[in-house]
Write a protein that holds these residues in place. Structure first.
Motif, PDB file in Angstrom:
ATOM      1  N   VAL A  32       0.913  -1.186  -0.048  1.00 21.18           N
ATOM      2  CA  VAL A  32       0.142  -0.076   0.144  1.00 21.18           C
ATOM      3  C   VAL A  32       0.758   1.008   0.075  1.00 21.18           C
ATOM      4  O   VAL A  32       0.936   2.107  -0.730  1.00 21.18           O
ATOM      5  N   GLU A  33       1.823   1.267   0.759  1.00 26.97           N
ATOM      6  CA  GLU A  33       2.703   2.338   1.081  1.00 26.97           C
ATOM      7  C   GLU A  33       3.589   2.588  -0.146  1.00 26.97           C
ATOM      8  O   GLU A  33       3.932   3.636  -0.656  1.00 26.97           O
ATOM      9  N   SER A  35       2.823   1.740  -3.294  1.00 29.20           N
ATOM     10  CA  SER A  35       1.601   2.120  -4.388  1.00 29.20           C
ATOM     11  C   SER A  35       1.651   3.741  -4.327  1.00 29.20           C
ATOM     12  O   SER A  35       1.616   4.298  -5.171  1.00 29.20           O
ATOM     13  N   ASP A  36       1.559   4.165  -3.091  1.00 28.57           N
ATOM     14  CA  ASP A  36       1.407   5.598  -2.716  1.00 28.57           C
ATOM     15  C   ASP A  36       2.546   6.375  -3.191  1.00 28.57           C
ATOM     16  O   ASP A  36       2.498   7.386  -4.053  1.00 28.57           O
ATOM     17  N   GLY A  39       2.625   6.473  -6.968  1.00 31.71           N
ATOM     18  CA  GLY A  39       1.790   7.549  -7.255  1.00 31.71           C
ATOM     19  C   GLY A  39       2.367   8.647  -7.358  1.00 31.71           C
ATOM     20  O   GLY A  39       1.965   9.548  -8.325  1.00 31.71           O
ATOM     21  N   ASN A  40       3.014   8.884  -6.173  1.00 38.66           N
ATOM     22  CA  ASN A  40       3.578  10.241  -5.996  1.00 38.66           C
ATOM     23  C   ASN A  40       4.586  10.681  -7.154  1.00 38.66           C
ATOM     24  O   ASN A  40       5.052  11.787  -7.478  1.00 38.66           O
ATOM     25  N   ARG A  43       3.219  11.943  -9.908  1.00 34.21           N
ATOM     26  CA  ARG A  43       2.760  13.253  -9.823  1.00 34.21           C
ATOM     27  C   ARG A  43       4.154  14.179  -9.905  1.00 34.21           C
ATOM     28  O   ARG A  43       3.894  15.243 -10.519  1.00 34.21           O
ATOM     29  N   GLU A 100      -2.741   7.322 -10.508  1.00 33.88           N
ATOM     30  CA  GLU A 100      -3.507   6.244 -10.079  1.00 33.88           C
ATOM     31  C   GLU A 100      -3.096   4.837 -10.966  1.00 33.88           C
ATOM     32  O   GLU A 100      -3.237   3.796 -10.160  1.00 33.88           O
ATOM     33  N   ALA A 103       0.145   3.610  -9.944  1.00 32.78           N
ATOM     34  CA  ALA A 103       0.006   3.043  -8.301  1.00 32.78           C
ATOM     35  C   ALA A 103      -0.756   1.623  -8.274  1.00 32.78           C
ATOM     36  O   ALA A 103      -0.182   0.668  -7.565  1.00 32.78           O
TER      37      ALA A 103
END
Length: 119
Positions: A32-33, A35-36, A39-40, A43, A100, A103
């Motif tokens: 989970v972390e 994938s964050d 995603g960042n 960005r 997204e 991620a």
């Protein structure tokens, strides 16, 4: 004396075998972390950071993180973790997909890796 050296060599080899056996299983939380993070990274790409700058910073951060004991580290507890994270961050710059999407792709590959499936 010779026996002592042989015993020391065998003990050293035995300590290295678990590391050579394969990647450490990742946890759901790490996926989970991670994938964050990916995603960042997308960005950051969208906001103009160059691939070489982002990957260079990531590699530098990994070196700094490795100064801490493995059990205190997030994600990059071993070389396989670091390689996986770097490769996944590089895919962000290979494809202009939405954050997204990157991620979600990372999460899927991370879960497969967690389950011991090939990614």
């Amino acid at each position: 004396m010779r026996m002592r050296r042989l015993a020391s060599a065998v003990a050293s080899l035995a300590l290295c075998l678990p590391l050579a056996a394969g990647a450490r299983p990742l946890t759901y939380t790490e996926c989970v972390e991670g994938s964050d993070f990916i995603g960042n990274a997308a960005r950051s790409r969208d906001n103009g950071i160059a691939r070489s700058e982002f990957i260079g910073r990531l590699k530098g951060d990994i070196v700094a993180i490795q100064a801490y004991p493995a059990h205190l580290r997030w994600f990059v507890q071993d070389a396989d973790d670091a390689e996986f994270l770097i490769e996944e961050a590089e895919t962000v710059f290979d494809s202009n997909d939405k954050p997204e999407t990157h991620a979600a792709s990372f999460f899927k590959r991370c879960i497969a890796r967690m389950d011991g499936r090939p990614t």
